[in-house]
Design a protein around this motif. Structure first.
Motif, PDB file in Angstrom:
ATOM      1  N   GLY A  81       0.606  -1.220  -0.037  1.00  0.00           N
ATOM      2  CA  GLY A  81       0.152  -0.046   0.168  1.00  0.00           C
ATOM      3  C   GLY A  81       0.693   1.456  -0.183  1.00  0.00           C
ATOM      4  N   PHE A  82      -0.143   2.519  -0.581  1.00  0.00           N
ATOM      5  CA  PHE A  82       1.202   3.272   0.105  1.00  0.00           C
ATOM      6  C   PHE A  82       1.488   3.946   1.186  1.00  0.00           C
ATOM      7  CE2 PHE A  82       1.155   8.317   0.285  1.00  0.00           C
ATOM      8  CZ  PHE A  82       1.861   8.485  -0.517  1.00  0.00           C
ATOM      9  N   ILE A  83       2.877   4.478   1.079  1.00  0.00           N
ATOM     10  CA  ILE A  83       2.821   4.804   2.527  1.00  0.00           C
ATOM     11  C   ILE A  83       3.679   6.301   2.223  1.00  0.00           C
ATOM     12  CG2 ILE A  83       3.257   3.316   3.786  1.00  0.00           C
ATOM     13  CD1 ILE A  83       6.467   2.801   2.991  1.00  0.00           C
ATOM     14  N   PRO A  84       3.765   7.646   2.875  1.00  0.00           N
ATOM     15  CA  PRO A  84       4.551   8.533   2.976  1.00  0.00           C
ATOM     16  C   PRO A  84       6.018   8.663   2.731  1.00  0.00           C
ATOM     17  CG  PRO A  84       3.574   8.731   5.236  1.00  0.00           C
ATOM     18  CD  PRO A  84       2.842   7.548   4.313  1.00  0.00           C
ATOM     19  N   GLU A  85       6.525   9.533   2.023  1.00  0.00           N
ATOM     20  CA  GLU A  85       7.808   9.969   1.644  1.00  0.00           C
ATOM     21  C   GLU A  85       8.778   9.343   3.186  1.00  0.00           C
ATOM     22  OE1 GLU A  85      11.219  12.475   0.521  1.00  0.00           O
ATOM     23  OE2 GLU A  85       9.192  12.486  -0.642  1.00  0.00           O
ATOM     24  N   GLU A  86       8.455  10.194   4.506  1.00  0.00           N
ATOM     25  CA  GLU A  86       9.437   9.810   5.738  1.00  0.00           C
ATOM     26  C   GLU A  86       9.328   8.261   5.943  1.00  0.00           C
ATOM     27  OE1 GLU A  86      12.394  10.747   8.306  1.00  0.00           O
ATOM     28  OE2 GLU A  86      11.021  12.093   6.912  1.00  0.00           O
ATOM     29  N   LYS A  87       7.875   7.843   5.256  1.00  0.00           N
ATOM     30  CA  LYS A  87       8.321   6.179   5.800  1.00  0.00           C
ATOM     31  C   LYS A  87       9.081   5.079   5.329  1.00  0.00           C
ATOM     32  CE  LYS A  87       4.926   6.612   9.300  1.00  0.00           C
ATOM     33  NZ  LYS A  87       5.686   5.848  11.033  1.00  0.00           N
ATOM     34  N   VAL A  88       8.708   5.686   4.226  1.00  0.00           N
ATOM     35  CA  VAL A  88       9.102   4.767   2.908  1.00  0.00           C
ATOM     36  C   VAL A  88      11.650   5.380   3.277  1.00  0.00           C
ATOM     37  CG1 VAL A  88      10.384   4.227   0.740  1.00  0.00           C
ATOM     38  CG2 VAL A  88       7.699   5.372   0.653  1.00  0.00           C
ATOM     39  N   LYS A  89      11.554   6.344   4.083  1.00  0.00           N
ATOM     40  CA  LYS A  89      12.653   6.352   4.337  1.00  0.00           C
ATOM     41  C   LYS A  89      13.362   5.501   5.500  1.00  0.00           C
ATOM     42  CE  LYS A  89      13.698  11.714   3.454  1.00  0.00           C
ATOM     43  NZ  LYS A  89      13.493  12.591   3.791  1.00  0.00           N
ATOM     44  N   GLU A  90      12.452   5.085   6.420  1.00  0.00           N
ATOM     45  CA  GLU A  90      12.239   4.602   7.622  1.00  0.00           C
ATOM     46  C   GLU A  90      11.838   3.313   7.240  1.00  0.00           C
ATOM     47  OE1 GLU A  90       9.394   4.880  10.106  1.00  0.00           O
ATOM     48  OE2 GLU A  90       9.972   7.498  10.691  1.00  0.00           O
ATOM     49  N   PHE A  91      11.763   3.164   6.362  1.00  0.00           N
ATOM     50  CA  PHE A  91      11.927   0.881   5.661  1.00  0.00           C
ATOM     51  C   PHE A  91      12.513   0.536   4.929  1.00  0.00           C
ATOM     52  CE2 PHE A  91      10.488  -1.560   2.055  1.00  0.00           C
ATOM     53  CZ  PHE A  91      10.442  -2.526   2.943  1.00  0.00           C
TER      54      PHE A  91
END
Length: 67
Positions: A54-64
């Motif tokens: 699912g979609f996640i915002p940019e900050e969460k992609v960085k954390e991922f």
């Protein structure tokens, strides 16, 4: 998701990002068990370390990407 992931890819040099068109590569999607789009799979040393569906915002992609 592509613009978000592209932005993160420019900021995080320690991770390689790849895009897969599941319509063009259904065998790869099946290999990784992709059933929903978007799906991100984080691999470390050839093994799955994390997965996001699912979609996640940019900050969460960085954390991922930094798991």
């Amino acid at each position: 998701m592509r613009p978000v992931v592209s932005n993160v890819a420019e900021q995080v040099s320690s991770v390689d990002f790849y895009y897969v068109d599941v319509d063009q590569s259904p065998e790869l999607a099946q290999q990784f068990g992709v059933q929903s789009i978007p799906t991100m799979v984080l691999l470390k040393d050839g093994e799955e370390a994390d997965r996001s569906v699912g979609f996640i915002p940019e900050e969460k992609v960085k954390e991922f990407a930094q798991v």
